[in-house]
Design an enzyme around this catalytic site. Structure first.
Site, PDB file in Angstrom:
ATOM      1  N   ASP A  55      -0.083  -4.253 -16.290  1.00  0.00           N
ATOM      2  CA  ASP A  55       1.358  -4.466 -16.168  1.00  0.00           C
ATOM      3  C   ASP A  55       1.745  -4.929 -14.766  1.00  0.00           C
ATOM      4  OD1 ASP A  55       1.923  -3.823 -18.793  1.00  0.00           O
ATOM      5  OD2 ASP A  55       2.193  -1.696 -18.362  1.00  0.00           O
ATOM      6  N   LEU A  79       2.548  -4.846 -10.857  1.00  0.00           N
ATOM      7  CA  LEU A  79       3.179  -3.813 -10.028  1.00  0.00           C
ATOM      8  C   LEU A  79       4.517  -3.403 -10.624  1.00  0.00           C
ATOM      9  CD1 LEU A  79       2.477  -4.534  -6.278  1.00  0.00           C
ATOM     10  CD2 LEU A  79       1.988  -2.491  -7.590  1.00  0.00           C
ATOM     11  N   HIS A  80       4.452  -2.763 -11.782  1.00  0.00           N
ATOM     12  CA  HIS A  80       5.636  -2.269 -12.464  1.00  0.00           C
ATOM     13  C   HIS A  80       5.373  -0.842 -12.888  1.00  0.00           C
ATOM     14  CE1 HIS A  80       7.338  -6.288 -12.618  1.00  0.00           C
ATOM     15  NE2 HIS A  80       6.132  -6.714 -12.951  1.00  0.00           N
ATOM     16  N   ALA A  81       6.425  -0.091 -13.077  1.00  0.00           N
ATOM     17  CA  ALA A  81       6.363   1.263 -13.603  1.00  0.00           C
ATOM     18  C   ALA A  81       5.335   2.150 -12.894  1.00  0.00           C
ATOM     19  CB  ALA A  81       6.138   1.230 -15.105  1.00  0.00           C
ATOM     20  N   PRO A 130       1.983   1.933 -11.954  1.00  0.00           N
ATOM     21  CA  PRO A 130       1.241   1.472 -10.773  1.00  0.00           C
ATOM     22  C   PRO A 130       2.136   1.330  -9.534  1.00  0.00           C
ATOM     23  CG  PRO A 130       0.641   0.160 -12.684  1.00  0.00           C
ATOM     24  CD  PRO A 130       1.814   1.010 -13.089  1.00  0.00           C
TER      25      PRO A 130
END
Length: 89
Positions: A11, A13-15, A17
């Site tokens: 994903d 660099l979202h949520a 991570p």
């Protein structure tokens, strides 16, 4: 000191991570910035809004820049997060 790292989590660099990345960045005294490797714009690595606002996807290269007494340790720890599959974070 700076380092180029390829983002591994599927994903980007979202949520999750990004949350782990920002949490780790905040644990160091060094001034740490992040940006796309092919772009000169850097944002504070300690800001969730700034990090997720970059919209970095999986397999994209990012530049990490750190200045301070623990800069090398910070880069090592942040590179580890960026190069670890999301399922292992």
């Amino acid at each position: 000191m700076e380092r180029i790292v390829t983002v591994v989590p599927e994903d980007g660099l979202h949520a999750r991570p990004a949350s782990k990345f920002v949490e780790m960045a905040n644990s160091f005294d060094s001034d740490i910035q992040l940006g796309r490797a092919d772009d000169g714009d850097l944002v504070p690595a300690a800001s969730m809004l700034a990090v997720t606002g970059l919209g970095v996807a999986a397999d994209e290269d990012v530049k990490l820049v750190a200045e301070g007494d623990d800069a090398e340790a910070a880069l090592d720890a942040l590179e580890d997060i960026l190069s670890t599959p999301e399922s292992e974070l």
